[in-house]
Structure formats: C-alpha cells, structure tokens
Design a protein around this motif. Structure first.
Motif, short mmCIF file in Angstrom:
data_model
loop_
_atom_site.label_atom_id
_atom_site.label_comp_id
_atom_site.label_asym_id
_atom_site.label_seq_id
_atom_site.Cartn_x
_atom_site.Cartn_y
_atom_site.Cartn_z
N LEU A 4 0.82 -1.21 0.00
CA LEU A 4 0.00 0.00 0.00
C LEU A 4 0.85 1.26 0.00
CD1 LEU A 4 -2.89 -1.02 2.42
CD2 LEU A 4 -2.97 -0.77 -0.06
N ASP A 5 2.07 1.19 0.56
CA ASP A 5 2.94 2.38 0.58
C ASP A 5 3.80 2.49 -0.68
OD1 ASP A 5 4.75 0.36 1.06
OD2 ASP A 5 5.57 1.22 2.90
N GLY A 6 3.56 1.61 -1.68
CA GLY A 6 4.23 1.72 -2.97
C GLY A 6 5.53 0.95 -3.08
N ARG A 7 5.88 0.16 -2.09
CA ARG A 7 7.10 -0.64 -2.13
C ARG A 7 6.88 -1.86 -3.03
NH1 ARG A 7 8.52 -4.37 1.51
NH2 ARG A 7 6.85 -3.65 2.86
#
Length: 147
Positions: A4-7
C-alpha cells in the motif's frame, strides 16, 4: 505487486506462450474491424469511443438463460438470469500499449454496460501518464489541488 505504501514486492514481465501465424492482410482486416466496432458510428462498441485516444475493441453478451419464443429485453428479466456484458479493448488503436477486459455480471449488453467502463479505465490510464510525478504523489495521498 506493490504494498500500500508503494514498495515493490514482485515484478512480472511479459511471457510469450505461443505465436499464431496470420497473414498480414488478415491481421490488418481484424485490426480495422476492432477499430470500427468502437469508432465507425454503427459498431456495437460506440460507448467506448473516446475524444482523448483511439480505442479498438469487441463487445459481447453472454447468455445466462435460454429465452424461447423471441427477444426479451434484459431489463425486464429477474437479475439472476440477465445476460452478462463484456468488452475487450486496447489503445491506442494504431500502436497499443494498454489492453482492458471488462465483464459485468448480469449487466445486459456489452456495448451499453461494459464498453463505457473500459473507456473510463483507458482514459484514466492515459491521463495518469501525462501527469507529473508530483501530481501522482498528490493523487495517491488523496489530496486535492495543485502540488
């Protein structure tokens, strides 16, 4: 696949399974037909027509229940036996970079239920492509206004 944090967790590349041999004239004919389905004015996919990008595609309707004795308007049927609507398309029609498949269960006809949704997805893809990286960050965070 991203968190969800783009990792980035895992990346999948294209995988060629097989090739289908078609004559160049046959392939051109198919591409023109798919373009016409959306853009000719008389095709069933007219609701996928975009002013932003040329879309090509094919509509479909998958019958859920056999209707004997003639045509019945899907909207008059109980929800559970209404036809499924689908649309597959790609854009730009001349040099594709995105393909979309939409299935609307019990949605009726592909041209009226699924084609407009595919258009929305394709237009959103191209609108995000032209935004700056800062605009994308702002959009991800759910903020409004300029970044």
């Amino acid at each position: 696949v991203e968190t969800l944090d783009g990792r980035l967790i895992r990346e999948y590349g294209p995988e060629k399974i097989r090739s289908v041999a078609l004559k160049e004239g046959t392939l051109k004919h198919i591409r023109n037909a798919l373009r016409d389905v959306v853009n000719s004015g008389s095709g069933t996919g007219g609701k996928a027509r975009s002013n932003l990008i040329e879309i090509a595609g094919k509509t479909g309707t998958a019958q859920v229940a056999e209707m004997r004795g003639g045509f019945v308007n899907s909207e008059r049927l109980p929800y559970e036996i209404r036809d499924h609507a689908w649309f597959v398309g790609y854009a730009p029609a001349e040099n594709p970079e995105i393909a979309v498949a939409v299935l609307v269960e019990h949605g009726g006809r592909g041209g009226s239920a699924a084609a407009p949704l595919a258009k929305m997805v394709i237009e959103k893809y191209f609108s995000l492509k032209v935004q700056s990286p800062r605009q994308l960050e702002v959009n991800r965070e759910g903020e409004t206004g300029a970044g």
